[in-house]
Design an enzyme around this catalytic site. Structure first.
Site, PDB file in Angstrom:
ATOM      1  N   SER A 177      -4.766 -26.242  22.921  1.00  0.00           N
ATOM      2  CA  SER A 177      -4.772 -27.497  23.825  1.00  0.00           C
ATOM      3  C   SER A 177      -3.635 -28.289  23.742  1.00  0.00           C
ATOM      4  O   SER A 177      -2.717 -28.062  22.684  1.00  0.00           O
ATOM      5  CB  SER A 177      -6.113 -28.185  23.501  1.00  0.00           C
ATOM      6  OG  SER A 177      -5.626 -28.983  22.193  1.00  0.00           O
ATOM      7  N   LYS A 178      -3.688 -29.072  24.722  1.00  0.00           N
ATOM      8  CA  LYS A 178      -2.325 -29.832  24.610  1.00  0.00           C
ATOM      9  C   LYS A 178      -2.096 -30.702  23.601  1.00  0.00           C
ATOM     10  O   LYS A 178      -0.934 -31.078  23.074  1.00  0.00           O
ATOM     11  CB  LYS A 178      -2.617 -30.763  26.084  1.00  0.00           C
ATOM     12  CG  LYS A 178      -3.652 -31.849  26.299  1.00  0.00           C
ATOM     13  CD  LYS A 178      -3.700 -32.553  27.275  1.00  0.00           C
ATOM     14  CE  LYS A 178      -4.179 -31.988  28.628  1.00  0.00           C
ATOM     15  NZ  LYS A 178      -4.027 -32.699  29.627  1.00  0.00           N
ATOM     16  N   ARG A 179      -3.121 -31.121  22.977  1.00  0.00           N
ATOM     17  CA  ARG A 179      -3.109 -31.822  21.681  1.00  0.00           C
ATOM     18  C   ARG A 179      -2.317 -31.344  20.553  1.00  0.00           C
ATOM     19  O   ARG A 179      -1.583 -31.915  19.756  1.00  0.00           O
ATOM     20  CB  ARG A 179      -4.417 -32.443  21.077  1.00  0.00           C
ATOM     21  CG  ARG A 179      -5.145 -33.514  21.875  1.00  0.00           C
ATOM     22  CD  ARG A 179      -4.642 -34.891  21.463  1.00  0.00           C
ATOM     23  NE  ARG A 179      -4.853 -35.776  22.575  1.00  0.00           N
ATOM     24  CZ  ARG A 179      -3.870 -36.607  23.185  1.00  0.00           C
ATOM     25  NH1 ARG A 179      -2.632 -36.368  22.477  1.00  0.00           N
ATOM     26  NH2 ARG A 179      -4.008 -37.355  23.981  1.00  0.00           N
ATOM     27  N   ASP A 180      -2.463 -29.996  20.592  1.00  0.00           N
ATOM     28  CA  ASP A 180      -1.632 -29.178  19.474  1.00  0.00           C
ATOM     29  C   ASP A 180      -0.252 -29.258  19.683  1.00  0.00           C
ATOM     30  O   ASP A 180       0.498 -29.351  18.691  1.00  0.00           O
ATOM     31  CB  ASP A 180      -2.171 -27.701  19.451  1.00  0.00           C
ATOM     32  CG  ASP A 180      -3.598 -27.489  19.550  1.00  0.00           C
ATOM     33  OD1 ASP A 180      -4.277 -27.959  18.453  1.00  0.00           O
ATOM     34  OD2 ASP A 180      -4.342 -26.514  20.171  1.00  0.00           O
TER      35      ASP A 180
END
Length: 508
Positions: free
Chosen positions: A259-262
């Site tokens: 995910s973009k958070r990663d």
RNA sequence: GGCCCGUUCGUCUAGGGGUUAGGACGCAGGAUUUUCAUUCCUGUAACACGGGUUCGAUUCCCGUACGGGCUACCA
């Protein structure tokens, strides 16, 4: 295969991540391999999730990668428009056709009412088991249905999934996947705002655009049962595309899909290009900003989930097109392997020609305020590329060619700087000074220094580290004489001269 | 919870009824190199588990475990 037509169909809900690029790549490769057509279609049927700039981002990312659509918004084509919002008028008739044929119905249940059902019963599903006790054209008298619609009450059209059938999804990667229809819910086809859901729009557009292969992420597999039903009920079963559901790209650590958070959490890029969000937390650097060559990123991505079955790992795009086949796509999710991504980039940087590298390195230098001559830039790239993995290292490791080093390795000077060495250093500087300006070159400098060392019976270790520190500030760096050639005579001599008092200072 | 998909070195993967289970990344060691890198060599490490089928299963089948996805008037 004849007339292959594939589409990449992202939603403009934000930056497109690396999984999307891989999907686009596989679509592109299949199309190009068979002389087919690669189509970009923007799936913007959800106004509430629309993000300004996202479509531009998608197109810019595709351009950066060189995955140019043959048809699409901004690219033309005979099957447009290629934005679903601009095709809005097309969908209702198919939903109504479904109703007319007894495969769909009007439903008046509000989102709130359905939420309430879900709160009460965690497993609530709008489907065969429940539709007869909900508010829809199956349970209401026809007159009331007409009345409600006439009154402007909100309604949706839902697919009427059969009670007890086996729905078989043929998939090129997974074989046949079977669903029991009673497990499938009555999906909304047309929303109360008049827009189609993904499911309807997707099938209608794939049909109208004559799509032959649907290559998409595995997250779509569970709803493909509905899609098969839709093709059947719309009378398009013979034209149903072949499906290929791709394994997902997983987080480098922990659980779940990437995910973009990663990206922010692990300090790695998960987007092709940077994205400027409203806040720093919503802004990300992409592969481009990290210093990847697009070809390297693509080569890496191709191998996250696909493998040609040979031991070759470096592939140009034409080679990828040649080698690609859907049958070689794996079935299980691939953990995002950033170390491997960097290795690919290193391979590409090492072998890229100087002119190509220069086009990527120039903007980097320009942000630092330097505008080197083309010939100088290319020599610079050639000299440094062997020790570069990510593009910004060209600056990190080569800044001293443009500006005096900010720091000097005093420790190493202290170890070697004494009266004798100082004297030799001075003599060598003068010897180099004696080289004619137009004779200044790597071989000539090399020869001169070599002769000097022979004359004084010196080993390289006696002077080289000091020369390096004087020129670049550090004992590490590219080949010494290549460095001196590129730096040029005047800068080389100037730095050697100014090193003398500086070195004296270190040992004082 | 339900449905669907998957499971070979730490990671990406090749392979496939009888193999010393192959490659790459990473890691470790060594060689080359004026330094740092590069390059080269060597090493490290895997068929999730339990049942079948079979003369023989890592490979086929079934279970279990684990992992993943989906379960919205989002895509």
């Amino acid at each position: 295969m004849e007339n292959i037509r594939v589409r990449f169909a992202p939603s403009p809900t934000g930056a497109l991540h690396i999984g999307g690029i891989r999907t686009a790549l596989y679509n592109y490769l299949l199309a190009k391999k068979h002389g087919g057509t690669f189509i970009l279609r923007i799936e913007d049927t959800d106004q509430s999730r629309y993000v300004p700039g996202a479509e531009e981002y998608i197109i810019e990312a595709l351009r950066w990668c060189g995955l140019l659509p043959d048809e699409g918004p901004e690219f033309g084509g005979d099957y447009g428009p290629y934005r679903q919002s601009e095709r809005k008028h097309l969908y209702a008739q198919y939903a109504e056709q479904l109703v007319a044929n007894g495969h769909a119905y009007y439903a008046f249940d509000t989102a709130e009412a359905l939420d309430a059902h879900r709160v009460q019963d965690k497993t609530f599903k709008y489907g065969a088991a429940t539709r007869l006790r909900l508010t829809n054209s199956l349970t209401l008298p026809a007159s009331e249905v007409q009345q409600r619609i006439a009154n402007g009450e909100p309604w949706v059209i839902r697919l009427q999934v059969p009670d007890n059938e086996l729905v078989v999804v043929p998939d090129l990667i997974r074989g046949e996947v079977t669903f029991r229809s009673k497990e499938l819910d009555d999906k909304v086809m047309l929303k109360s705002d008049g827009m189609p859901t993904y499911h309807l729009a997707n099938i209608v557009d794939d049909y109208l655009m004559r799509i032959t292969h649907v290559i998409r992420g595995e997250e779509w597999l569970p709803s493909t049962g509905h899609h098969v039903l839709l093709y059947r009920y719309l009378g398009w079963e013979a034209a149903m595309p072949q499906f290929a559901h791709l394994p997902l790209i997983l987080k480098p650590d922990g659980k779940g899909k990437l995910s973009k958070r990663d990206g922010a959490r692990l300090g790695i890029p998960v987007f092709p290009l940077g994205w400027a969000g409203d806040t720093p937390e919503e802004s990300f650097q992409g592969f481009r900003e990290f210093g990847f060559l697009p070809q390297a990123m693509l080569n890496f991505l191709a191998f996250q989930g696909w493998n040609p079955g040979t031991e070759q790992e470096i592939f140009t795009i034409p080679e990828l097109i040649e080698a690609f086949s859907l049958e070689k796509i794996g079935k299980s999710g691939a953990r995002f392997d950033f170390e491997k991504a960097k290795w690919y980039n290193q391979q590409y940087v090492h072998t890229a020609d100087a002119a190509t590298l220069a086009t990527f390195v120039r903007p980097l230098l320009e942000t630092k305020g330097y505008h080197p001559e083309p010939a100088f830039l290319e020599s610079f790239c050639t000299l440094l590329r062997e020790r570069v993995t990510l593009l910004p290292e060209f600056w990190e490791k080569g800044a001293f060619f443009f500006t005096e080093p900010k720091e000097y390795d005093a420790k190493n000077v202290q170890k070697r700087w004494d009266a004798t060495t100082r004297n030799l250093f001075e003599q060598l500087t003068d010897t180099l000074r004696a080289i004619a300006d137009n004779q200044w070159s790597e071989p000539r400098v090399h020869q001169t220094v070599q002769e000097f060392m022979d004359q004084h019976e010196l080993k390289p270790g006696a002077l080289f580290p000091l020369l390096r520190i004087a020129l670049a500030g550090s004992t590490q760096g590219p080949a010494l004489f290549g460095m001196m050639e590129l730096l040029g005579k005047s800068k080389t001599i100037a730095r050697l001269d100014s090193a003398l008092p500086r070195f004296d200072g270190f040992v004082a």
